[in-house]
Structures are given as C-alpha cells and as structure tokens.
Motif scaffolding. Sequence first.
Motif, PDB file in Angstrom:
ATOM      1  N   ILE A  51       0.972  -1.191  -0.070  1.00  0.00           N
ATOM      2  CA  ILE A  51      -0.009   0.109  -0.006  1.00  0.00           C
ATOM      3  C   ILE A  51       0.708   1.077  -0.045  1.00  0.00           C
ATOM      4  CG2 ILE A  51      -1.909   1.193   0.970  1.00  0.00           C
ATOM      5  CD1 ILE A  51      -2.763  -1.397   2.697  1.00  0.00           C
ATOM      6  N   LEU A  52       0.551   2.101  -0.871  1.00  0.00           N
ATOM      7  CA  LEU A  52       1.485   3.524  -0.963  1.00  0.00           C
ATOM      8  C   LEU A  52       0.941   4.353  -0.011  1.00  0.00           C
ATOM      9  CD1 LEU A  52       3.283   5.001  -2.911  1.00  0.00           C
ATOM     10  CD2 LEU A  52       1.288   5.997  -4.081  1.00  0.00           C
ATOM     11  N   VAL A  53       2.055   5.096   0.632  1.00  0.00           N
ATOM     12  CA  VAL A  53       1.751   6.176   1.442  1.00  0.00           C
ATOM     13  C   VAL A  53       2.471   7.292   1.192  1.00  0.00           C
ATOM     14  CG1 VAL A  53       3.465   5.062   3.118  1.00  0.00           C
ATOM     15  CG2 VAL A  53       1.507   6.873   3.904  1.00  0.00           C
ATOM     16  N   THR A  54       2.098   8.419   1.281  1.00  0.00           N
ATOM     17  CA  THR A  54       2.856   9.789   0.867  1.00  0.00           C
ATOM     18  C   THR A  54       2.726  10.758   1.890  1.00  0.00           C
ATOM     19  OG1 THR A  54       1.100  10.809  -0.116  1.00  0.00           O
ATOM     20  CG2 THR A  54       2.381   9.609  -1.597  1.00  0.00           C
ATOM     21  N   ASP A  65       3.140  -4.619  11.018  1.00  0.00           N
ATOM     22  CA  ASP A  65       2.120  -5.613  11.418  1.00  0.00           C
ATOM     23  C   ASP A  65       1.795  -6.440  10.008  1.00  0.00           C
ATOM     24  OD1 ASP A  65       1.899  -4.336  13.860  1.00  0.00           O
ATOM     25  OD2 ASP A  65       0.490  -3.020  13.289  1.00  0.00           O
ATOM     26  N   GLY A  66       2.641  -6.791   9.251  1.00  0.00           N
ATOM     27  CA  GLY A  66       2.533  -7.678   8.241  1.00  0.00           C
ATOM     28  C   GLY A  66       2.032  -7.123   6.877  1.00  0.00           C
ATOM     29  N   VAL A  67       2.061  -5.672   6.859  1.00  0.00           N
ATOM     30  CA  VAL A  67       1.520  -5.092   5.922  1.00  0.00           C
ATOM     31  C   VAL A  67       2.777  -4.281   5.297  1.00  0.00           C
ATOM     32  CG1 VAL A  67       0.024  -3.250   4.853  1.00  0.00           C
ATOM     33  CG2 VAL A  67      -0.804  -4.866   6.556  1.00  0.00           C
ATOM     34  N   THR A  68       2.994  -4.338   3.980  1.00  0.00           N
ATOM     35  CA  THR A  68       3.962  -3.420   3.364  1.00  0.00           C
ATOM     36  C   THR A  68       3.516  -2.051   2.769  1.00  0.00           C
ATOM     37  OG1 THR A  68       5.295  -5.324   2.521  1.00  0.00           O
ATOM     38  CG2 THR A  68       5.915  -3.458   1.713  1.00  0.00           C
ATOM     39  N   TYR A  69       4.215  -1.108   3.546  1.00  0.00           N
ATOM     40  CA  TYR A  69       3.673   0.282   3.008  1.00  0.00           C
ATOM     41  C   TYR A  69       4.785   1.022   2.072  1.00  0.00           C
ATOM     42  CZ  TYR A  69      -0.123  -0.086   6.510  1.00  0.00           C
ATOM     43  OH  TYR A  69      -0.903  -0.343   7.111  1.00  0.00           O
ATOM     44  N   VAL A  70       4.495   1.210   0.839  1.00  0.00           N
ATOM     45  CA  VAL A  70       5.749   1.954   0.183  1.00  0.00           C
ATOM     46  C   VAL A  70       5.686   3.201   0.481  1.00  0.00           C
ATOM     47  CG1 VAL A  70       6.317   2.139  -2.223  1.00  0.00           C
ATOM     48  CG2 VAL A  70       5.117   0.037  -1.675  1.00  0.00           C
ATOM     49  N   CYS A  71       6.615   3.602   1.233  1.00  0.00           N
ATOM     50  CA  CYS A  71       6.791   4.980   1.269  1.00  0.00           C
ATOM     51  C   CYS A  71       7.241   5.819   0.055  1.00  0.00           C
ATOM     52  CB  CYS A  71       7.564   5.489   2.608  1.00  0.00           C
ATOM     53  SG  CYS A  71       6.963   4.676   3.965  1.00  0.00           S
ATOM     54  N   TYR A 119      -8.909   2.663   1.756  1.00  0.00           N
ATOM     55  CA  TYR A 119      -7.590   3.017   1.434  1.00  0.00           C
ATOM     56  C   TYR A 119      -6.597   2.172   0.970  1.00  0.00           C
ATOM     57  CZ  TYR A 119      -2.613   3.764   2.997  1.00  0.00           C
ATOM     58  OH  TYR A 119      -1.374   4.036   3.121  1.00  0.00           O
ATOM     59  N   ALA A 120      -6.808   0.764   1.501  1.00  0.00           N
ATOM     60  CA  ALA A 120      -5.929   0.055   0.979  1.00  0.00           C
ATOM     61  C   ALA A 120      -6.142  -0.340  -0.500  1.00  0.00           C
ATOM     62  CB  ALA A 120      -6.002  -1.571   1.598  1.00  0.00           C
ATOM     63  N   ARG A 121      -7.556  -0.331  -1.018  1.00  0.00           N
ATOM     64  CA  ARG A 121      -7.877  -0.352  -2.478  1.00  0.00           C
ATOM     65  C   ARG A 121      -7.404   0.601  -3.300  1.00  0.00           C
ATOM     66  NH1 ARG A 121     -12.232   1.531  -4.937  1.00  0.00           N
ATOM     67  NH2 ARG A 121     -13.248   2.223  -2.901  1.00  0.00           N
ATOM     68  N   ILE A 122      -7.798   1.919  -2.804  1.00  0.00           N
ATOM     69  CA  ILE A 122      -7.516   2.969  -3.683  1.00  0.00           C
ATOM     70  C   ILE A 122      -5.695   3.376  -3.883  1.00  0.00           C
ATOM     71  CG2 ILE A 122      -7.614   5.566  -3.828  1.00  0.00           C
ATOM     72  CD1 ILE A 122     -10.443   5.341  -2.711  1.00  0.00           C
ATOM     73  N   TRP A 123      -5.201   2.969  -2.546  1.00  0.00           N
ATOM     74  CA  TRP A 123      -3.756   3.292  -2.738  1.00  0.00           C
ATOM     75  C   TRP A 123      -2.949   2.075  -2.865  1.00  0.00           C
ATOM     76  CZ3 TRP A 123      -1.444   8.337  -1.830  1.00  0.00           C
ATOM     77  CH2 TRP A 123      -2.329   9.114  -1.641  1.00  0.00           C
ATOM     78  N   ALA A 124      -3.345   1.019  -3.425  1.00  0.00           N
ATOM     79  CA  ALA A 124      -2.625  -0.220  -3.776  1.00  0.00           C
ATOM     80  C   ALA A 124      -1.576   0.292  -4.669  1.00  0.00           C
ATOM     81  CB  ALA A 124      -3.612  -1.337  -4.450  1.00  0.00           C
ATOM     82  N   ALA A 125      -0.249  -0.477  -4.030  1.00  0.00           N
ATOM     83  CA  ALA A 125       1.052  -0.046  -4.841  1.00  0.00           C
ATOM     84  C   ALA A 125       1.176  -0.870  -5.839  1.00  0.00           C
ATOM     85  CB  ALA A 125       2.099  -0.235  -3.949  1.00  0.00           C
ATOM     86  N   LYS A 126       1.713  -0.489  -7.356  1.00  0.00           N
ATOM     87  CA  LYS A 126       2.029  -1.377  -8.037  1.00  0.00           C
ATOM     88  C   LYS A 126       2.934  -2.282  -7.940  1.00  0.00           C
ATOM     89  CE  LYS A 126       0.700   1.971 -11.596  1.00  0.00           C
ATOM     90  NZ  LYS A 126       1.001   2.719 -13.006  1.00  0.00           N
ATOM     91  N   GLU A 127       2.681  -3.947  -8.237  1.00  0.00           N
ATOM     92  CA  GLU A 127       3.724  -4.727  -8.055  1.00  0.00           C
ATOM     93  C   GLU A 127       4.766  -4.643  -8.961  1.00  0.00           C
ATOM     94  OE1 GLU A 127       3.665  -6.396  -5.410  1.00  0.00           O
ATOM     95  OE2 GLU A 127       1.513  -6.339  -4.631  1.00  0.00           O
ATOM     96  N   ASP A 128       6.137  -4.991  -8.527  1.00  0.00           N
ATOM     97  CA  ASP A 128       7.290  -5.051  -9.424  1.00  0.00           C
ATOM     98  C   ASP A 128       6.906  -6.018 -10.496  1.00  0.00           C
ATOM     99  OD1 ASP A 128       8.236  -2.801  -8.248  1.00  0.00           O
ATOM    100  OD2 ASP A 128       9.258  -4.115  -6.598  1.00  0.00           O
TER     101      ASP A 128
END
Length: 200
Positions: A5-8, A97-103, A191-200
């Motif tokens: 999940i992306l976070v800015t 907590d088991g979630v990857t946030y992409v800062c 939030y998790a749906r809208i800010w889902a980060a693109k997978e590499d």
Amino acid sequence: MSSKILVTQSLLSDFTWMFRMDDGLASFLRTLRREAKPQSGAMLDGIEFEDAVTACAKNKPIDGLHKMLWIDCAHEVAHDCRGGQFQVRLSRDLELDGVTYVCYGVLDCLRAGEIIDIKYSKTYNVGKYRESPQHPMYFWLCPEARAFTYVVCDGEWVYRERYTPDITDHIETHIRDMVRWLKAHGLYDEYARIWAAKED
C-alpha cells in the motif's frame, strides 16, 4: 487487494492537519479518495515561488514571476540550493504488522547531505512544521541525510526551520496513527484499495 500500500507525506500531512482545520475531514477524505482538488491561491504561490528558486539556482531566467517582491527571497533561497539535485523521487518499503507500506516522496532539493524543502507561506511562526510528517518521511526515504531544513518565504523574509534525525520521530509513528484512525472509522479497506501499490 495488493500486498503493498502506497503512503505519501502529502496524505499523512492532510491527516495531521485534519484535526486543526474547519474543513479538515472533508479535505483529508478527498485526498484519501484521490479526488482532484482545485489549486488554491496559496498552492499556486508555492509552486511559482519554488519554480523561481529553481531557476535562480540554475542561473536561468525567471519566467512568469508576477510578484517581483519575491525576487530577493528567491535568490536567497537559491543560494541554499545551488549545486543540489532538484525534484528527487524516492521510495522505500516499511513493514508494519504484516503489511508493506511503500513510502514515497519527492524532495525539493538534496544538497550535500541536507534535504531542503522550499515553501511559500504568508505567515510563519517558529516551530510551524515541528509536528509535520514530512521530515520524518524524508529521513526514512533518504537515511543518509544529516539534516532537513524547511526554507520558508513569506514574500519579504526567509525563515529556516532545521531538523536532524536524532530529534525526529520515526515515520512509523505517523503511519500507525493514520492506520489506527482509518480502521476505527471503517475506512482502511477503502484506503488499501485506492492506494494499492503497483507490484514490481
């Protein structure tokens, strides 16, 4: 649902300011839902001032500067930035907590181990950005940085507010606060749906 999940810092800043503004909740929800926001006069002033500083730092002509009162301030701030890299885009994962946030963030200027954030604000008080998530986020994104300085112009004067890693809280604190609030108000899945980060 993406596993990342992306976070800015912009999203975190809107969350922080939500509790201090009359329309803070509505503004945060627009950002959360990635709805287009009209650019305010203050936002346009900030963009124009930053463009002027960048032009000065690169010894290029300043185009479209409608407030010539800014010229001296733009040159002063440009002196701080000269020789630096502008608009540095960085990202770094943070596991919580088991979630990857992409800062993710864009540094206005990175120069000799110092992050410089250029701001235009009609008012300034000492410590204005103390609780901002911006410098914690950027220290996470750029761990080799030794300092982060907000350089603020009010149209006449230039102010500097400097932070170092040792006096800055970890970005984890800000992300956890936002996530906790989103979950408490039933907004985390959105939030998790809208800010889902693109997978590499």
